[in-house]
Scaffold this motif. Structure first.
Motif, mmCIF file in Angstrom:
data_model
loop_
_atom_site.group_PDB
_atom_site.id
_atom_site.type_symbol
_atom_site.label_atom_id
_atom_site.label_comp_id
_atom_site.label_asym_id
_atom_site.label_seq_id
_atom_site.Cartn_x
_atom_site.Cartn_y
_atom_site.Cartn_z
ATOM 1 N N ASN A 72 0.853 -1.183 0.000
ATOM 2 C CA ASN A 72 0.000 0.000 0.000
ATOM 3 C C ASN A 72 0.892 1.236 0.000
ATOM 4 O O ASN A 72 1.844 1.316 0.776
ATOM 5 N N SER A 73 0.589 2.193 -0.883
ATOM 6 C CA SER A 73 1.477 3.343 -1.095
ATOM 7 C C SER A 73 0.669 4.625 -1.207
ATOM 8 O O SER A 73 -0.287 4.696 -1.978
ATOM 9 N N THR A 74 1.078 5.646 -0.436
ATOM 10 C CA THR A 74 0.451 6.957 -0.487
ATOM 11 C C THR A 74 1.464 7.945 -1.041
ATOM 12 O O THR A 74 2.489 8.213 -0.418
ATOM 13 N N PHE A 75 1.174 8.485 -2.227
ATOM 14 C CA PHE A 75 2.072 9.429 -2.875
ATOM 15 C C PHE A 75 1.832 10.847 -2.367
ATOM 16 O O PHE A 75 0.732 11.204 -1.957
ATOM 17 N N THR A 76 2.891 11.654 -2.406
ATOM 18 C CA THR A 76 2.820 13.088 -2.161
ATOM 19 C C THR A 76 3.539 13.791 -3.296
ATOM 20 O O THR A 76 4.403 13.194 -3.960
ATOM 21 N N PHE A 77 3.193 15.049 -3.543
ATOM 22 C CA PHE A 77 3.858 15.874 -4.552
ATOM 23 C C PHE A 77 4.462 17.068 -3.833
ATOM 24 O O PHE A 77 3.777 17.748 -3.069
ATOM 25 N N SER A 78 5.735 17.346 -4.069
ATOM 26 C CA SER A 78 6.398 18.485 -3.433
ATOM 27 C C SER A 78 7.118 19.335 -4.465
ATOM 28 O O SER A 78 7.318 18.914 -5.603
ATOM 29 N N SER A 79 7.516 20.516 -4.034
ATOM 30 C CA SER A 79 8.269 21.478 -4.866
ATOM 31 C C SER A 79 7.565 21.763 -6.187
ATOM 32 O O SER A 79 8.200 21.857 -7.241
ATOM 33 N N VAL A 80 6.260 21.928 -6.123
ATOM 34 C CA VAL A 80 5.478 22.245 -7.319
ATOM 35 C C VAL A 80 5.739 23.709 -7.681
ATOM 36 O O VAL A 80 5.688 24.575 -6.802
ATOM 37 N N PRO A 81 6.058 24.014 -8.955
ATOM 38 C CA PRO A 81 6.257 25.418 -9.335
ATOM 39 C C PRO A 81 5.026 26.245 -8.964
ATOM 40 O O PRO A 81 3.889 25.817 -9.168
ATOM 41 N N SER A 82 5.267 27.432 -8.417
ATOM 42 C CA SER A 82 4.162 28.259 -7.917
ATOM 43 C C SER A 82 3.458 29.053 -9.004
ATOM 44 O O SER A 82 2.361 29.553 -8.788
ATOM 45 N N SER A 83 4.070 29.172 -10.170
ATOM 46 C CA SER A 83 3.430 29.917 -11.252
ATOM 47 C C SER A 83 3.550 29.148 -12.556
ATOM 48 O O SER A 83 4.403 28.278 -12.700
ATOM 49 N N GLY A 84 2.675 29.464 -13.483
ATOM 50 C CA GLY A 84 2.671 28.798 -14.773
ATOM 51 C C GLY A 84 2.035 27.422 -14.679
ATOM 52 O O GLY A 84 1.497 27.023 -13.653
ATOM 53 N N ALA A 85 2.094 26.701 -15.766
ATOM 54 C CA ALA A 85 1.567 25.342 -15.812
ATOM 55 C C ALA A 85 2.724 24.364 -15.634
ATOM 56 O O ALA A 85 3.831 24.604 -16.101
ATOM 57 N N TYR A 86 2.450 23.272 -14.940
ATOM 58 C CA TYR A 86 3.453 22.224 -14.729
ATOM 59 C C TYR A 86 2.761 20.883 -14.922
ATOM 60 O O TYR A 86 1.624 20.689 -14.470
ATOM 61 N N SER A 87 3.439 19.966 -15.594
ATOM 62 C CA SER A 87 2.902 18.625 -15.774
ATOM 63 C C SER A 87 4.014 17.605 -15.614
ATOM 64 O O SER A 87 5.192 17.915 -15.799
ATOM 65 N N PHE A 88 3.615 16.393 -15.233
ATOM 66 C CA PHE A 88 4.577 15.309 -15.156
ATOM 67 C C PHE A 88 3.889 13.985 -15.426
ATOM 68 O O PHE A 88 2.663 13.873 -15.353
ATOM 69 N N THR A 89 4.712 13.005 -15.760
ATOM 70 C CA THR A 89 4.253 11.643 -15.996
ATOM 71 C C THR A 89 4.906 10.747 -14.960
ATOM 72 O O THR A 89 6.086 10.888 -14.666
#
Length: 144
Positions: A72-89
Motif C-alpha cells: 500500500n502506497s500513499t504518494f505526495t507531490f512536493s516542490s510544485v512550481p508556484s506559477s505557470g503550468a506544470y505537468s509530469f508523468t
C-alpha cells in the motif's frame, strides 16, 4: 544570458534568463532554473527519467518519474512550481498493494483508476495553480 545568444558547440547554461533570440545548434546541458521567454524547440528534446526513491514526487527533479510499488502506497507531490503550468508523468510498476493519491488530485468522474497487479501504468498530472489542484489521467495495464 540576457541578449542574443549563439553557440554551435556544447552549451552549458546554469541559472539563467534567456531573452531575445537564442539559437543553439549542438548539445545543451541546462541545470538549475533557466527562464526562456518564447522557447521554440525545433527537433527532439530528451528529458531525464527520475526514479522515485520513497513516495514523494519532487517536482523540481523533472517531468518523468518511475516507481515500483509492492505494498500500500500513499504518494505526495512536493516542490510544485508556484506559477505557470506544470505537468509530469509517472510510470508506475505495480506488483501489489493499493495506491492513494494526494487530495489535490482529481481524476475524471472523481474516481481513480483501478490497477491490475503485475502491470505497468502511466499517470499524467497537470496543474496551473501551483499544485492546489492536479488533474490526473491514466493509461493502465501495460504488460511488464
Amino acid at each position: 544570458v540576457t541578449a542574443d545568444f549563439l553557440t554551435t558547440n556544447t552549451a552549458y547554461i546554469t541559472n539563467a534568463v534567456i531573452s531575445n533570440d537564442a539559437t543553439i545548434a549542438g548539445d545543451v546541458d541546462i541545470t538549475g532554473e533557466v527562464d526562456c521567454a518564447g522557447l521554440d524547440v525545433d527537433g527532439t528534446y530528451v528529458a531525464n527519467v527520475t526514479a522515485v526513491s520513497a513516495l514523494d514526487i519532487d517536482c523540481s527533479a523533472g517531468n518523468y518519474f518511475t516507481k515500483t510499488i509492492n505494498a500500500n502506497s500513499t504518494f505526495t507531490f512536493s516542490s510544485v512550481p508556484s506559477s505557470g503550468a506544470y505537468s509530469f508523468t509517472l510510470e508506475l510498476t505495480h506488483t501489489s498493494g493499493t495506491v492513494t493519491w494526494p487530495t489535490s488530485v482529481e481524476f475524471p468522474d472523481d474516481t481513480a483508476p483501478t490497477l491490475a497487479t503485475g502491470k505497468t501504468h502511466l499517470f499524467m498530472f497537470v496543474t496551473d495553480d501551483g499544485g492546489t489542484k492536479f488533474r490526473g489521467a491514466a493509461l493502465v495495464d501495460y504488460d511488464n
